[in-house]
Design an enzyme around this catalytic site. Structure first.
Site, PDB file in Angstrom:
ATOM      1  N   SER B  63      53.532  78.536 106.389  1.00 34.34           N
ATOM      2  CA  SER B  63      54.065  77.295 106.949  1.00 34.34           C
ATOM      3  C   SER B  63      53.016  76.476 107.699  1.00 34.34           C
ATOM      4  CB  SER B  63      55.249  77.588 107.873  1.00 34.34           C
ATOM      5  OG  SER B  63      54.795  78.239 109.039  1.00 34.34           O
ATOM      6  N   LYS B 100      53.642  76.953 115.131  1.00 38.22           N
ATOM      7  CA  LYS B 100      53.945  75.581 114.704  1.00 38.22           C
ATOM      8  C   LYS B 100      53.135  74.615 115.568  1.00 38.22           C
ATOM      9  CE  LYS B 100      57.062  76.633 111.659  1.00 38.22           C
ATOM     10  NZ  LYS B 100      56.434  77.958 111.485  1.00 38.22           N
TER      11      LYS B 100
END
Lengths: 442, 160
Positions: B63, B100
Protein backbone atom coordinates in the site's frame (compact mmCIF):
# COMPACT_ATOMS: atom_id res chain seq x y z
CA UNK A 1 14.67 14.24 46.33
CA UNK A 2 14.25 10.77 44.86
CA UNK A 3 11.81 9.64 42.24
CA UNK A 4 10.73 6.05 41.80
CA UNK A 5 9.48 5.33 38.29
CA UNK A 6 7.57 2.08 38.06
CA UNK A 7 6.14 0.65 34.83
CA UNK A 8 2.48 -0.36 35.05
CA UNK A 9 1.91 -4.07 34.43
CA UNK A 10 5.21 -3.96 32.59
CA UNK A 11 5.16 -7.27 30.69
CA UNK A 12 1.58 -6.74 29.59
CA UNK A 13 2.40 -3.18 28.50
CA UNK A 14 5.36 -4.43 26.43
CA UNK A 15 3.09 -6.85 24.55
CA UNK A 16 0.51 -4.14 23.95
CA UNK A 17 3.00 -1.74 22.36
CA UNK A 18 3.25 -4.07 19.37
CA UNK A 19 -0.25 -5.53 19.51
CA UNK A 20 -2.60 -2.64 20.27
CA UNK A 21 -5.65 -4.87 19.77
CA UNK A 22 -5.05 -6.11 23.33
CA UNK A 23 -5.49 -2.60 24.70
CA UNK A 24 -8.51 -2.55 26.99
CA UNK A 25 -8.94 -6.33 27.13
CA UNK A 26 -7.77 -8.60 29.95
CA UNK A 27 -4.21 -9.86 29.37
CA UNK A 28 -1.93 -12.06 31.49
CA UNK A 29 1.70 -13.11 31.08
CA UNK A 30 2.91 -16.52 32.30
CA UNK A 31 6.20 -17.40 33.99
CA UNK A 32 8.86 -19.54 32.35
CA UNK A 33 7.39 -22.78 31.03
CA UNK A 34 3.91 -21.35 31.42
CA UNK A 35 3.86 -22.18 35.15
CA UNK A 36 1.94 -19.33 36.74
CA UNK A 37 0.71 -15.77 36.25
CA UNK A 38 3.45 -13.16 36.61
CA UNK A 39 1.77 -10.12 35.08
CA UNK A 40 -1.84 -9.06 34.81
CA UNK A 41 -3.46 -6.13 33.07
CA UNK A 42 -5.86 -4.01 35.12
CA UNK A 43 -8.76 -5.79 33.41
CA UNK A 44 -7.31 -9.18 34.44
CA UNK A 45 -6.83 -7.96 38.01
CA UNK A 46 -10.49 -6.92 38.03
CA UNK A 47 -11.42 -10.54 37.23
CA UNK A 48 -9.85 -11.55 40.54
CA UNK A 49 -6.78 -13.16 38.99
CA UNK A 50 -3.86 -13.12 41.42
CA UNK A 51 -0.13 -12.83 41.00
CA UNK A 52 1.38 -16.33 41.12
CA UNK A 53 -1.88 -18.17 40.37
CA UNK A 54 -1.04 -21.53 38.78
CA UNK A 55 -1.91 -21.41 35.10
CA UNK A 56 -3.53 -24.85 35.01
CA UNK A 57 -5.80 -23.91 37.92
CA UNK A 58 -7.07 -20.61 36.50
CA UNK A 59 -7.33 -21.80 32.91
CA UNK A 60 -11.13 -22.16 33.06
CA UNK A 61 -11.47 -18.56 34.31
CA UNK A 62 -9.15 -17.31 31.59
CA UNK A 63 -11.15 -19.08 28.90
CA UNK A 64 -14.47 -17.96 30.28
CA UNK A 65 -13.48 -14.29 30.14
CA UNK A 66 -11.49 -14.57 26.89
CA UNK A 67 -8.31 -13.43 28.63
CA UNK A 68 -5.38 -13.08 26.23
CA UNK A 69 -2.51 -15.23 27.48
CA UNK A 70 1.18 -14.64 26.71
CA UNK A 71 4.17 -16.78 27.63
CA UNK A 72 7.01 -14.65 28.97
CA UNK A 73 9.20 -13.04 26.30
CA UNK A 74 12.22 -11.76 28.20
CA UNK A 75 14.07 -10.75 25.05
CA UNK A 76 11.32 -8.22 24.40
CA UNK A 77 10.89 -7.10 28.02
CA UNK A 78 14.64 -6.66 28.46
CA UNK A 79 14.89 -4.44 25.38
CA UNK A 80 11.90 -2.33 26.39
CA UNK A 81 13.32 -1.98 29.90
CA UNK A 82 16.63 -0.70 28.53
CA UNK A 83 14.75 1.83 26.42
CA UNK A 84 12.84 3.09 29.46
CA UNK A 85 16.08 3.45 31.43
CA UNK A 86 17.65 5.32 28.57
CA UNK A 87 14.83 7.83 28.56
CA UNK A 88 15.07 8.18 32.35
CA UNK A 89 18.77 8.98 32.07
CA UNK A 90 17.78 12.24 30.37
CA UNK A 91 15.85 13.31 33.44
CA UNK A 92 18.33 12.84 36.28
CA UNK A 93 22.09 12.72 36.73
CA UNK A 94 21.84 9.44 38.66
CA UNK A 95 19.61 6.49 37.85
CA UNK A 96 19.48 3.23 39.78
CA UNK A 97 17.85 0.39 37.92
CA UNK A 98 16.10 -1.39 40.76
CA UNK A 99 14.41 -4.10 38.71
CA UNK A 100 13.34 -4.73 35.14
CA UNK A 101 10.39 -2.37 35.59
CA UNK A 102 11.49 0.05 38.32
CA UNK A 103 14.17 2.69 38.61
CA UNK A 104 15.13 5.28 41.20
CA UNK A 105 16.16 8.72 40.02
CA UNK A 106 18.19 11.09 42.14
CA UNK A 107 16.66 14.50 41.59
CA UNK A 108 19.04 16.15 44.08
CA UNK A 109 20.60 19.35 42.80
CA UNK A 110 18.08 19.49 40.01
CA UNK A 111 16.29 22.61 41.20
CA UNK A 112 17.30 24.53 38.14
CA UNK A 113 16.05 21.93 35.71
CA UNK A 114 12.98 21.07 37.68
CA UNK A 115 12.02 24.70 38.12
CA UNK A 116 8.59 23.90 36.79
CA UNK A 117 7.86 22.11 40.07
CA UNK A 118 8.33 18.47 41.03
CA UNK A 119 4.77 17.49 40.22
CA UNK A 120 5.12 18.81 36.66
CA UNK A 121 8.60 17.35 36.29
CA UNK A 122 7.37 13.91 37.38
CA UNK A 123 4.47 14.27 34.98
CA UNK A 124 6.87 15.07 32.17
CA UNK A 125 8.94 11.95 32.95
CA UNK A 126 5.78 9.88 32.68
CA UNK A 127 4.66 11.48 29.44
CA UNK A 128 8.06 11.14 27.82
CA UNK A 129 8.42 7.45 28.70
CA UNK A 130 4.90 6.86 27.37
CA UNK A 131 5.55 8.71 24.14
CA UNK A 132 9.08 7.44 23.45
CA UNK A 133 8.68 3.81 24.47
CA UNK A 134 4.92 3.35 24.77
CA UNK A 135 5.00 2.13 28.36
CA UNK A 136 2.72 3.67 31.01
CA UNK A 137 4.38 4.39 34.34
CA UNK A 138 3.68 5.70 37.82
CA UNK A 139 6.07 8.16 39.48
CA UNK A 140 6.51 8.72 43.21
CA UNK A 141 8.70 11.59 44.41
CA UNK A 142 9.91 11.97 48.00
CA UNK A 143 12.95 12.96 50.08
CA UNK A 144 14.01 9.32 50.72
CA UNK A 145 13.93 6.06 48.78
CA UNK A 146 11.53 4.38 51.23
CA UNK A 147 9.16 7.34 50.95
CA UNK A 148 9.54 7.44 47.17
CA UNK A 149 8.46 3.81 47.08
CA UNK A 150 5.48 4.72 49.25
CA UNK A 151 4.59 7.70 47.05
CA UNK A 152 4.77 5.42 44.05
CA UNK A 153 2.27 3.02 45.63
CA UNK A 154 -0.12 5.90 46.13
CA UNK A 155 0.48 7.17 42.59
CA UNK A 156 -0.40 3.76 41.20
CA UNK A 157 -3.83 3.95 42.79
CA UNK A 158 -4.68 7.10 40.84
CA UNK A 159 -6.41 7.12 37.49
CA UNK A 160 -4.31 6.20 34.49
CA UNK A 161 -3.79 9.79 33.32
CA UNK A 162 -2.38 11.15 36.57
CA UNK A 163 -0.19 8.54 38.22
CA UNK A 164 2.14 10.94 40.01
CA UNK A 165 2.50 11.43 43.78
CA UNK A 166 4.85 13.94 45.35
CA UNK A 167 5.76 14.09 49.05
CA UNK A 168 7.24 17.56 49.01
CA UNK A 169 6.06 18.92 52.34
CA UNK A 170 5.87 17.46 55.85
CA UNK A 171 2.09 17.53 55.69
CA UNK A 172 2.13 15.48 52.49
CA UNK A 173 4.59 13.04 54.05
CA UNK A 174 2.46 12.55 57.16
CA UNK A 175 -0.64 12.04 55.07
CA UNK A 176 1.12 9.34 53.04
CA UNK A 177 2.36 7.63 56.23
CA UNK A 178 -1.21 7.56 57.54
CA UNK A 179 -2.46 6.01 54.32
CA UNK A 180 0.12 3.21 54.28
CA UNK A 181 -0.16 0.06 56.37
CA UNK A 182 3.08 -1.33 57.80
CA UNK A 183 3.06 -4.40 55.55
CA UNK A 184 3.12 -2.06 52.57
CA UNK A 185 6.27 -0.28 53.73
CA UNK A 186 9.26 -1.16 51.56
CA UNK A 187 11.59 -3.38 53.58
CA UNK A 188 9.08 -4.74 56.09
CA UNK A 189 8.45 -8.42 55.54
CA UNK A 190 5.51 -10.55 56.61
CA UNK A 191 7.11 -11.54 59.89
CA UNK A 192 7.84 -8.01 61.07
CA UNK A 193 4.47 -6.78 59.81
CA UNK A 194 2.73 -9.37 62.00
CA UNK A 195 4.88 -8.43 64.97
CA UNK A 196 4.07 -4.75 64.51
CA UNK A 197 0.35 -5.44 64.20
CA UNK A 198 0.50 -7.40 67.46
CA UNK A 199 1.89 -4.27 69.10
CA UNK A 200 -0.94 -2.28 67.56
CA UNK A 201 1.37 -0.48 65.15
CA UNK A 202 -0.64 -0.71 61.97
CA UNK A 203 0.30 2.26 59.83
CA UNK A 204 3.61 3.67 58.67
CA UNK A 205 2.71 6.81 60.61
CA UNK A 206 2.49 4.84 63.86
CA UNK A 207 5.85 3.26 63.15
CA UNK A 208 7.51 6.57 62.31
CA UNK A 209 6.17 8.04 65.55
CA UNK A 210 7.88 5.37 67.70
CA UNK A 211 11.09 6.39 69.44
CA UNK A 212 14.25 5.58 67.51
CA UNK A 213 15.62 3.37 70.30
CA UNK A 214 12.48 1.25 70.29
CA UNK A 215 12.77 0.68 66.57
CA UNK A 216 16.43 -0.23 66.91
CA UNK A 217 15.57 -2.82 69.52
CA UNK A 218 12.48 -4.38 67.97
CA UNK A 219 12.87 -3.91 64.25
CA UNK A 220 16.06 -5.59 63.12
CA UNK A 221 18.64 -3.25 64.66
CA UNK A 222 20.47 -0.88 62.34
CA UNK A 223 18.36 -1.91 59.35
CA UNK A 224 15.15 -1.00 61.18
CA UNK A 225 16.68 2.22 62.40
CA UNK A 226 17.58 3.20 58.87
CA UNK A 227 14.05 2.48 57.78
CA UNK A 228 12.76 4.67 60.60
CA UNK A 229 15.01 7.55 59.55
CA UNK A 230 13.86 7.16 55.98
CA UNK A 231 10.19 7.23 57.02
CA UNK A 232 10.93 10.43 58.89
CA UNK A 233 12.33 12.02 55.78
CA UNK A 234 16.05 11.61 56.44
CA UNK A 235 17.75 9.73 53.62
CA UNK A 236 19.92 6.79 54.72
CA UNK A 237 19.80 4.69 51.59
CA UNK A 238 21.99 5.97 48.83
CA UNK A 239 21.33 5.56 45.19
CA UNK A 240 23.37 2.76 43.74
CA UNK A 241 24.01 4.63 40.54
CA UNK A 242 24.83 2.62 37.52
CA UNK A 243 26.27 4.11 34.40
CA UNK A 244 24.20 3.89 31.32
CA UNK A 245 26.08 1.49 29.10
CA UNK A 246 27.20 2.21 25.59
CA UNK A 247 25.18 1.71 22.45
CA UNK A 248 25.84 -2.01 22.26
CA UNK A 249 23.43 -2.86 25.04
CA UNK A 250 21.46 0.35 25.35
CA UNK A 251 21.19 -0.31 29.02
CA UNK A 252 22.40 -0.08 32.55
CA UNK A 253 25.65 -1.68 33.52
CA UNK A 254 24.95 -3.81 36.53
CA UNK A 255 27.02 -3.33 39.61
CA UNK A 256 28.76 -6.54 40.55
CA UNK A 257 26.16 -9.20 40.99
CA UNK A 258 25.91 -11.26 44.14
CA UNK A 259 24.80 -14.48 42.52
CA UNK A 260 24.10 -16.06 39.17
CA UNK A 261 21.11 -18.33 39.10
CA UNK A 262 19.02 -20.32 36.71
CA UNK A 263 15.81 -21.82 38.03
CA UNK A 264 12.72 -23.01 36.23
CA UNK A 265 9.40 -24.57 37.02
CA UNK A 266 8.49 -27.55 34.86
CA UNK A 267 5.15 -27.83 33.08
CA UNK A 268 4.81 -31.44 34.11
CA UNK A 269 6.32 -32.78 37.33
CA UNK A 270 9.52 -34.78 36.79
CA UNK A 271 10.40 -37.85 38.84
CA UNK A 272 12.72 -39.52 36.33
CA UNK A 273 16.34 -39.29 37.46
CA UNK A 274 17.82 -38.90 33.99
CA UNK A 275 15.52 -36.05 33.06
CA UNK A 276 16.21 -34.25 36.35
CA UNK A 277 19.93 -34.62 35.75
CA UNK A 278 19.56 -33.10 32.30
CA UNK A 279 17.57 -30.19 33.69
CA UNK A 280 20.06 -29.47 36.48
CA UNK A 281 23.02 -29.78 34.08
CA UNK A 282 21.31 -27.31 31.75
CA UNK A 283 20.74 -24.85 34.57
CA UNK A 284 24.35 -25.20 35.75
CA UNK A 285 25.55 -24.49 32.22
CA UNK A 286 23.35 -21.41 31.98
CA UNK A 287 24.51 -20.08 35.37
CA UNK A 288 28.13 -20.69 34.33
CA UNK A 289 27.51 -18.76 31.14
CA UNK A 290 26.16 -15.81 33.14
CA UNK A 291 29.27 -15.90 35.35
CA UNK A 292 31.61 -15.88 32.37
CA UNK A 293 29.71 -13.08 30.69
CA UNK A 294 30.61 -10.88 33.64
CA UNK A 295 34.07 -12.26 34.27
CA UNK A 296 33.15 -13.81 37.62
CA UNK A 297 33.79 -17.15 39.29
CA UNK A 298 31.75 -18.83 42.04
CA UNK A 299 32.79 -20.39 45.35
CA UNK A 300 29.42 -21.79 46.33
CA UNK A 301 26.90 -23.75 44.37
CA UNK A 302 23.35 -24.44 45.48
CA UNK A 303 20.97 -26.88 43.89
CA UNK A 304 17.25 -26.42 44.50
CA UNK A 305 14.41 -28.86 44.00
CA UNK A 306 10.79 -27.97 44.50
CA UNK A 307 7.68 -30.08 44.83
CA UNK A 308 4.13 -28.95 44.13
CA UNK A 309 3.47 -25.85 46.23
CA UNK A 310 -0.26 -26.40 45.95
CA UNK A 311 -0.16 -29.97 47.15
CA UNK A 312 -2.30 -30.70 50.23
CA UNK A 313 0.61 -32.65 51.76
CA UNK A 314 2.21 -30.84 54.70
CA UNK A 315 5.90 -29.98 54.93
CA UNK A 316 8.24 -27.78 52.97
CA UNK A 317 8.03 -27.70 49.21
CA UNK A 318 11.55 -26.52 48.44
CA UNK A 319 14.71 -28.48 49.18
CA UNK A 320 18.23 -27.30 48.64
CA UNK A 321 21.81 -28.22 49.29
CA UNK A 322 24.91 -26.08 48.98
CA UNK A 323 28.39 -27.20 47.99
CA UNK A 324 31.54 -25.21 48.79
CA UNK A 325 33.81 -25.53 45.78
CA UNK A 326 37.51 -26.21 46.38
CA UNK A 327 38.33 -23.13 44.35
CA UNK A 328 36.16 -20.62 42.57
CA UNK A 329 35.30 -21.51 39.00
CA UNK A 330 33.08 -20.62 36.08
CA UNK A 331 33.85 -23.75 34.10
CA UNK A 332 30.66 -25.41 32.90
CA UNK A 333 32.16 -28.88 33.25
CA UNK A 334 33.19 -28.39 36.86
CA UNK A 335 29.98 -26.66 37.91
CA UNK A 336 27.92 -29.38 36.22
CA UNK A 337 29.94 -32.02 38.06
CA UNK A 338 29.25 -30.47 41.47
CA UNK A 339 25.63 -29.71 40.63
CA UNK A 340 24.94 -33.31 39.67
CA UNK A 341 26.67 -34.52 42.85
CA UNK A 342 24.43 -32.25 44.89
CA UNK A 343 21.37 -33.44 43.00
CA UNK A 344 22.30 -37.03 43.79
CA UNK A 345 22.17 -36.26 47.52
CA UNK A 346 19.08 -34.10 47.32
CA UNK A 347 16.80 -36.17 45.15
CA UNK A 348 14.44 -38.65 46.78
CA UNK A 349 13.57 -41.55 44.51
CA UNK A 350 9.90 -41.62 43.61
CA UNK A 351 9.30 -37.95 44.37
CA UNK A 352 8.04 -35.77 41.56
CA UNK A 353 9.56 -32.34 41.32
CA UNK A 354 7.93 -29.33 39.74
CA UNK A 355 10.86 -26.94 39.98
CA UNK A 356 14.64 -27.04 39.97
CA UNK A 357 17.45 -24.57 39.90
CA UNK A 358 21.14 -23.88 40.30
CA UNK A 359 22.44 -20.82 42.14
CA UNK A 360 26.10 -19.81 42.06
CA UNK A 361 27.21 -17.53 44.90
CA UNK A 362 30.37 -16.37 46.64
CA UNK A 363 31.42 -14.56 43.51
CA UNK A 364 34.79 -13.06 42.80
CA UNK A 365 36.46 -11.65 39.69
CA UNK A 366 37.73 -14.57 37.61
CA UNK A 367 41.24 -13.14 37.29
CA UNK A 368 41.71 -13.03 41.07
CA UNK A 369 40.72 -16.61 41.76
CA UNK A 370 42.81 -18.38 44.40
CA UNK A 371 44.52 -21.24 42.68
CA UNK A 372 44.05 -24.77 43.97
CA UNK A 373 47.11 -26.40 45.55
CA UNK A 374 46.76 -29.60 43.54
CA UNK A 375 45.68 -28.02 40.34
CA UNK A 376 47.92 -27.65 37.34
CA UNK A 377 47.92 -24.09 36.02
CA UNK A 378 47.75 -25.34 32.44
CA UNK A 379 44.47 -27.11 33.24
CA UNK A 380 42.97 -23.75 34.19
CA UNK A 381 44.29 -22.20 30.99
CA UNK A 382 42.77 -25.03 28.94
CA UNK A 383 39.45 -24.69 30.70
CA UNK A 384 39.40 -20.98 29.93
CA UNK A 385 40.11 -21.60 26.26
CA UNK A 386 37.45 -24.29 26.07
CA UNK A 387 34.83 -22.06 27.68
CA UNK A 388 35.70 -19.18 25.36
CA UNK A 389 35.24 -21.45 22.37
CA UNK A 390 31.96 -22.79 23.79
CA UNK A 391 30.57 -19.30 24.39
CA UNK A 392 31.67 -18.13 20.95
CA UNK A 393 29.89 -21.07 19.27
CA UNK A 394 26.71 -20.62 21.25
CA UNK A 395 26.71 -16.92 20.63
CA UNK A 396 26.92 -17.55 16.93
CA UNK A 397 24.58 -20.49 16.55
CA UNK A 398 22.10 -19.97 19.35
CA UNK A 399 21.93 -20.67 23.06
CA UNK A 400 22.85 -24.19 24.19
CA UNK A 401 23.52 -25.39 20.62
CA UNK A 402 26.81 -26.80 21.88
CA UNK A 403 26.51 -28.32 25.34
CA UNK A 404 27.74 -31.01 27.67
CA UNK A 405 26.13 -34.39 27.11
CA UNK A 406 24.96 -34.30 30.74
CA UNK A 407 22.50 -31.61 29.69
CA UNK A 408 20.82 -34.08 27.36
CA UNK A 409 21.26 -34.94 23.72
CA UNK A 410 17.71 -34.33 22.64
CA UNK A 411 16.99 -30.62 22.42
CA UNK A 412 16.12 -29.72 25.99
CA UNK A 413 13.83 -32.69 26.39
CA UNK A 414 12.86 -31.80 29.97
CA UNK A 415 11.72 -28.37 29.02
CA UNK A 416 8.09 -27.49 29.15
CA UNK A 417 6.02 -25.20 27.07
CA UNK A 418 5.95 -21.59 26.12
CA UNK A 419 2.95 -21.96 23.88
CA UNK A 420 1.76 -18.41 23.82
CA UNK A 421 4.98 -16.53 23.27
CA UNK A 422 4.92 -13.39 21.14
CA UNK A 423 7.72 -12.72 18.63
CA UNK A 424 10.96 -11.13 19.76
CA UNK A 425 9.79 -7.96 18.04
CA UNK A 426 12.83 -5.82 18.73
CA UNK A 427 15.78 -8.17 19.12
CA UNK A 428 15.55 -10.80 16.41
CA UNK A 429 15.75 -10.18 12.64
CA UNK A 430 13.69 -13.29 11.94
CA UNK A 431 10.90 -12.25 14.28
CA UNK A 432 11.05 -8.53 13.60
CA UNK A 433 7.84 -6.61 14.25
CA UNK A 434 5.61 -6.68 11.15
CA UNK A 435 3.27 -3.97 9.93
CA UNK A 436 0.68 -4.83 7.31
CA UNK A 437 -2.03 -3.35 5.12
CA UNK A 438 -4.84 -5.00 7.03
CA UNK A 439 -6.68 -1.85 7.96
CA UNK A 440 -6.25 -0.24 4.55
CA UNK A 441 -8.12 -2.90 2.60
CA UNK A 442 -11.48 -2.09 4.12
CA UNK B 1 40.23 6.48 53.09
CA UNK B 2 38.71 8.27 50.21
CA UNK B 3 35.33 7.07 49.16
CA UNK B 4 34.53 7.44 45.54
CA UNK B 5 30.89 7.52 44.64
CA UNK B 6 30.10 6.62 41.08
CA UNK B 7 28.33 9.53 39.51
CA UNK B 8 26.72 9.03 36.18
CA UNK B 9 26.10 11.72 33.67
CA UNK B 10 23.62 10.98 30.99
CA UNK B 11 25.57 11.04 27.78
CA UNK B 12 24.48 9.68 24.49
CA UNK B 13 27.63 7.71 23.73
CA UNK B 14 26.40 6.66 20.32
CA UNK B 15 26.17 10.22 19.17
CA UNK B 16 29.20 11.38 21.12
CA UNK B 17 32.08 11.64 18.73
CA UNK B 18 35.39 13.39 18.92
CA UNK B 19 37.62 14.36 15.99
CA UNK B 20 40.47 11.94 15.64
CA UNK B 21 43.96 13.29 15.01
CA UNK B 22 46.06 10.21 14.67
CA UNK B 23 49.16 11.84 13.26
CA UNK B 24 52.50 10.74 14.60
CA UNK B 25 55.43 13.09 14.74
CA UNK B 26 56.77 12.75 11.20
CA UNK B 27 60.35 11.58 10.90
CA UNK B 28 60.01 11.04 7.19
CA UNK B 29 57.48 12.12 4.59
CA UNK B 30 54.22 12.93 6.37
CA UNK B 31 51.16 11.17 5.10
CA UNK B 32 49.01 13.64 3.20
CA UNK B 33 45.94 11.81 4.50
CA UNK B 34 46.73 12.50 8.16
CA UNK B 35 44.97 15.84 8.19
CA UNK B 36 41.81 14.31 6.85
CA UNK B 37 41.37 11.40 9.24
CA UNK B 38 37.88 10.96 10.50
CA UNK B 39 36.00 8.38 12.49
CA UNK B 40 34.33 5.71 10.33
CA UNK B 41 30.67 6.27 9.60
CA UNK B 42 28.24 4.58 11.90
CA UNK B 43 24.91 3.70 10.33
CA UNK B 44 23.36 3.73 13.79
CA UNK B 45 23.79 7.48 13.99
CA UNK B 46 21.69 7.84 10.89
CA UNK B 47 18.98 5.34 11.73
CA UNK B 48 18.80 5.86 15.46
CA UNK B 49 18.84 9.57 16.19
CA UNK B 50 16.78 8.59 19.23
CA UNK B 51 17.88 5.08 20.18
CA UNK B 52 15.33 4.70 22.97
CA UNK B 53 12.36 5.63 20.85
CA UNK B 54 13.25 4.17 17.47
CA UNK B 55 11.82 0.79 16.48
CA UNK B 56 12.46 -1.28 13.38
CA UNK B 57 9.60 -3.00 11.62
CA UNK B 58 9.19 -5.13 8.53
CA UNK B 59 6.49 -3.95 6.17
CA UNK B 60 4.13 -6.45 4.59
CA UNK B 61 1.94 -5.43 1.67
CA UNK B 62 2.20 -2.89 -1.13
CA UNK B 63 0.00 0.00 0.00
CA UNK B 64 2.99 2.36 0.25
CA UNK B 65 4.78 1.38 -2.99
CA UNK B 66 4.55 4.94 -4.32
CA UNK B 67 6.52 6.24 -1.38
CA UNK B 68 9.26 3.69 -1.99
CA UNK B 69 8.22 1.45 0.88
CA UNK B 70 7.72 -2.00 -0.58
CA UNK B 71 6.72 -5.41 0.67
CA UNK B 72 9.37 -6.86 3.02
CA UNK B 73 11.24 -3.58 3.46
CA UNK B 74 12.43 -2.61 6.92
CA UNK B 75 11.44 0.79 8.23
CA UNK B 76 12.78 2.79 11.17
CA UNK B 77 9.98 4.35 13.21
CA UNK B 78 10.73 7.12 15.69
CA UNK B 79 8.23 7.76 18.47
CA UNK B 80 9.98 10.91 19.66
CA UNK B 81 9.06 12.90 16.55
CA UNK B 82 5.91 14.99 16.30
CA UNK B 83 3.69 13.63 13.51
CA UNK B 84 3.00 16.51 11.12
CA UNK B 85 1.02 16.83 7.89
CA UNK B 86 2.81 14.96 5.12
CA UNK B 87 4.83 12.62 7.39
CA UNK B 88 4.75 8.91 6.78
CA UNK B 89 3.58 7.40 10.03
CA UNK B 90 2.75 4.11 11.66
CA UNK B 91 -0.80 4.51 12.96
CA UNK B 92 -3.12 2.31 14.95
CA UNK B 93 -6.33 1.46 13.08
CA UNK B 94 -8.83 -1.02 14.48
CA UNK B 95 -6.20 -2.36 16.82
CA UNK B 96 -3.64 -2.98 14.07
CA UNK B 97 -0.59 -1.01 13.00
CA UNK B 98 -0.42 0.33 9.48
CA UNK B 99 1.98 2.55 7.48
CA UNK B 100 0.38 5.51 5.71
CA UNK B 101 1.00 9.15 4.88
CA UNK B 102 -0.56 11.45 7.45
CA UNK B 103 -2.65 14.35 6.16
CA UNK B 104 -3.93 17.19 8.28
CA UNK B 105 -5.93 20.18 7.16
CA UNK B 106 -7.75 22.31 9.67
CA UNK B 107 -9.69 19.90 11.85
CA UNK B 108 -9.59 17.17 9.21
CA UNK B 109 -7.20 14.24 9.48
CA UNK B 110 -6.83 11.39 7.04
CA UNK B 111 -4.37 8.68 6.08
CA UNK B 112 -3.22 8.29 2.48
CA UNK B 113 -1.87 5.10 1.01
CA UNK B 114 0.61 5.54 -1.84
CA UNK B 115 -1.00 3.03 -4.14
CA UNK B 116 -4.16 3.78 -6.16
CA UNK B 117 -5.49 0.31 -5.39
CA UNK B 118 -6.04 1.30 -1.78
CA UNK B 119 -8.63 3.75 -0.48
CA UNK B 120 -7.85 6.91 1.47
CA UNK B 121 -8.74 6.39 5.12
CA UNK B 122 -10.84 9.22 6.52
CA UNK B 123 -11.28 9.40 10.24
CA UNK B 124 -14.74 9.58 11.65
CA UNK B 125 -15.83 12.85 13.17
CA UNK B 126 -14.49 13.11 16.72
CA UNK B 127 -12.41 9.94 16.56
CA UNK B 128 -8.82 10.23 17.68
CA UNK B 129 -5.99 8.95 15.55
CA UNK B 130 -3.32 7.08 17.47
CA UNK B 131 0.07 7.54 15.85
CA UNK B 132 2.67 4.98 16.92
CA UNK B 133 5.57 6.91 15.44
CA UNK B 134 7.03 8.70 12.44
CA UNK B 135 8.81 6.68 9.76
CA UNK B 136 12.32 8.09 9.31
CA UNK B 137 14.07 5.60 7.01
CA UNK B 138 13.42 2.64 4.82
CA UNK B 139 15.84 -0.19 4.21
CA UNK B 140 15.20 -1.93 0.93
CA UNK B 141 17.14 -5.07 0.04
CA UNK B 142 17.71 -5.81 -3.65
CA UNK B 143 18.32 -9.46 -3.06
CA UNK B 144 16.08 -12.12 -1.64
CA UNK B 145 16.84 -13.04 1.90
CA UNK B 146 19.19 -16.01 1.95
CA UNK B 147 20.51 -18.12 4.78
CA UNK B 148 19.13 -17.74 8.26
CA UNK B 149 22.34 -17.03 10.14
CA UNK B 150 23.99 -13.83 9.10
CA UNK B 151 27.37 -14.47 7.58
CA UNK B 152 26.66 -18.11 6.88
CA UNK B 153 27.26 -18.89 3.22
CA UNK B 154 25.17 -21.65 1.63
CA UNK B 155 27.18 -24.78 0.81
CA UNK B 156 26.86 -24.91 -2.97
CA UNK B 157 28.05 -21.33 -3.22
CA UNK B 158 31.11 -22.02 -1.13
CA UNK B 159 32.08 -24.91 -3.41
CA UNK B 160 31.67 -22.89 -6.58
Amino acid sequence: MFALVDCNNFYVSCERVFQPRYEGVPVVVLSNNDGCLIARSDEAKALGLKMGDAFHLVKPTLQEHAVKVFSSNYALYGDMSRRVVRVLCDFAPEVEVYSIDEAFLNLGGMRYWASEGLEQYAGRIRETVKQYVGIPTAVGVAPTKVLAKMANRLARKRSEKERVWVLGTDAQRLEALERTTVEDVWGIGHRYARKLHEQNICTAAALAAKPRAWVRQYLGGVVGERLWYELNGQPCLELEARLPDDEATLGPRATQRQSAACTRSFTRPIADEQRLREAVATFAARAAEKLRAEGLAAHLLTVLLGTDRFSPKPGPSTFSTTVALPCATNDTGQLTHYALGALQRLRRAGTSYTRAGVVCAGLEPEGRVQLGLFEAPEARQKSKQLMEALDALNKRFGRAKVRYAAAGTKPLSWQGRCEYVSPQFTTNWEQLWRIGDAAAKA
Amino acid sequence: MTRITPFSISTDWAGFTLPLFACVVPAGFPSPADDHLDAPLNLHELLFAHPASTFLARVTGDSMNGAGIRHNDIIAVDRALEPADGCIVVAVLDGEHTVKRLRREGTQTWLEPENPRYPVIRLHEGSELIVFGVVTHVIHAFREKRSRVLGQVPNQRRRA
